[in-house]
Design an enzyme around this catalytic site. Structure first.
Site, PDB file in Angstrom:
ATOM      1  N   HIS A  93       3.458 -12.531  -4.009  1.00  0.00           N
ATOM      2  CA  HIS A  93       3.545 -11.111  -4.368  1.00  0.00           C
ATOM      3  C   HIS A  93       2.305 -10.384  -3.846  1.00  0.00           C
ATOM      4  O   HIS A  93       1.214 -10.944  -3.836  1.00  0.00           O
ATOM      5  CB  HIS A  93       3.652 -10.959  -5.887  1.00  0.00           C
ATOM      6  CG  HIS A  93       4.023  -9.574  -6.301  1.00  0.00           C
ATOM      7  ND1 HIS A  93       3.100  -8.558  -6.349  1.00  0.00           N
ATOM      8  CD2 HIS A  93       5.217  -9.029  -6.649  1.00  0.00           C
ATOM      9  CE1 HIS A  93       3.720  -7.443  -6.714  1.00  0.00           C
ATOM     10  NE2 HIS A  93       5.000  -7.708  -6.909  1.00  0.00           N
ATOM     11  N   GLU A 165       8.947  -6.320   0.235  1.00  0.00           N
ATOM     12  CA  GLU A 165       8.302  -5.366  -0.666  1.00  0.00           C
ATOM     13  C   GLU A 165       7.195  -4.636   0.090  1.00  0.00           C
ATOM     14  O   GLU A 165       6.045  -5.095   0.107  1.00  0.00           O
ATOM     15  CB  GLU A 165       7.703  -6.093  -1.867  1.00  0.00           C
ATOM     16  CG  GLU A 165       8.721  -6.775  -2.734  1.00  0.00           C
ATOM     17  CD  GLU A 165       8.243  -6.879  -4.187  1.00  0.00           C
ATOM     18  OE1 GLU A 165       8.745  -6.114  -5.007  1.00  0.00           O
ATOM     19  OE2 GLU A 165       7.362  -7.697  -4.462  1.00  0.00           O
TER      20      GLU A 165
HETATM   21  P1  PGA Z   1       7.753  -1.746  -8.777  1.00  0.00           P
HETATM   22  O1  PGA Z   1       7.219  -3.231  -8.541  1.00  0.00           O
HETATM   23  O2  PGA Z   1       9.222  -1.847  -9.025  1.00  0.00           O
HETATM   24  O3  PGA Z   1       6.989  -1.258  -9.966  1.00  0.00           O
HETATM   25  O4  PGA Z   1       7.439  -0.984  -7.534  1.00  0.00           O
HETATM   26  C1  PGA Z   1       7.920  -4.135  -7.769  1.00  0.00           C
HETATM   27  C2  PGA Z   1       7.109  -5.390  -7.639  1.00  0.00           C
HETATM   28  O5  PGA Z   1       5.870  -5.264  -7.601  1.00  0.00           O
HETATM   29  O6  PGA Z   1       7.645  -6.495  -7.577  1.00  0.00           O
END
Ligand code: PGA
Length: 254
Positions: A93, A165
């Site tokens: 992450h 992401e």
């Molecule tokens: P968010 O986070 O939905 O708050 O943008 C997603 C993540 O960090 O996995």
């Protein structure tokens, strides 16, 4: 189409709050056809096991260390989270990569440890705003995939999901300055990810691997993001903190 909906609670909730959350999530999603995974802090994994067993909701951890056991004060291994009830683990992450300086080599070792313990890995990749401004985002994500999956065999990929992401789109506050991600941005990167899997493995692997999107998915945009046939699911941070909101997204038919 059934989707994979992952809630990442990050460092939020105490056990008593999570217990209420878990019971509510189990009830609210009992008719869902989607694969639902909730990732609470480590301390609530056994609570999750207690209150989610027999429900539709699978349990994930937010991280692991790469070693099995030993003198690693403060760390938690793959077999420990498995024993506590997790079947999924988030690895790589951007919170870990950026705030804890995790490298691709370390992430690669963690993936190997998770797979050796029979866990499903949610591998997070994604570029920051500067990298996108420099038009380096595709090369950047390709390299993350190559480095993170080094030495992983094709048959092991069945247990790997890739979550795109983009760091600049994570957490609603940061999507200000008109940096909202478009369907075109998402689809292009999903395509780049699949093509890289095809290059490194095979066409079959590239077709089978699940590619998710994460970054400010919420009640306002989830339908648009998840009705996209290129996206196999979503990882949801902020919007998963409210069990009612998360349940709405998790039980929807896409
Ligand atoms: P968010 O986070 O939905 O708050 O943008 C997603 C993540 O960090 O996995």
């Amino acid at each position: 189409m059934n989707k994979i909906i992952i809630g990442n609670l990050k460092m939020n909730t105490i056990a008593s709050e999570f217990k209420v959350y878990a019971m509510s999530l189990a009830t609210k999603t009992k008719n869902s056809k989607n694969e639902i995974v909730i990732c609470p802090p480590f301390t609530h994994l056994t609570t999750a096991k207690e209150f989610l067993s027999g429900s539709k909701v699978k349990i994930g951890a937010q991280n692991i260390f790469d070693e099995e056991k030993g003198a690693y004060t403060g760390e938690i291994s793959a077999n420990m989270i498995k024993d506590a009830g997790a079947t999924y683990v988030i690895i790589g992450h951007s919170d870990r990569r950026n705030k804890f300086k995790e490298t691709d080599k370390f992430i690669n070792r963690k993936i190997k440890s998770a797979l050796a313990n029979g866990l499903k890995v949610v591998l997070c990749v994604g570029e920051n705003w500067q990298t996108r401004q420099n038009k380096q985002e595709y090369d950047f994500v390709r390299k993350q995939i190559d480095d993170d999956l080094k030495g992983i065999y094709e048959n092991e990929l069945e247990s790997v999901l890739i979550a795109y992401e983009p760091i600049w789109a994570i957490s609603t506050n940061k999507t200000a300055e008109n940096r909202n991600i478009s369907k075109k941005d998402i689809n292009k990167m999903v395509d780049v990810i699949r093509k890289e899997i095809e290059t490194q493995y095979s066409t079959k692997a590239s077709e089978q691997i699940k590619v998710l999107y994460g970054g400010s998915v919420d009640l306002n945009n989830y339908k648009k993001i998840l009705s996209n046939e290129f996206v196999d699911g979503a990882i949801i941070g902020g919007a998963s903190l409210n069990v009612d909101n998360f349940s709405v997204i998790a039980r929807e038919t896409y």
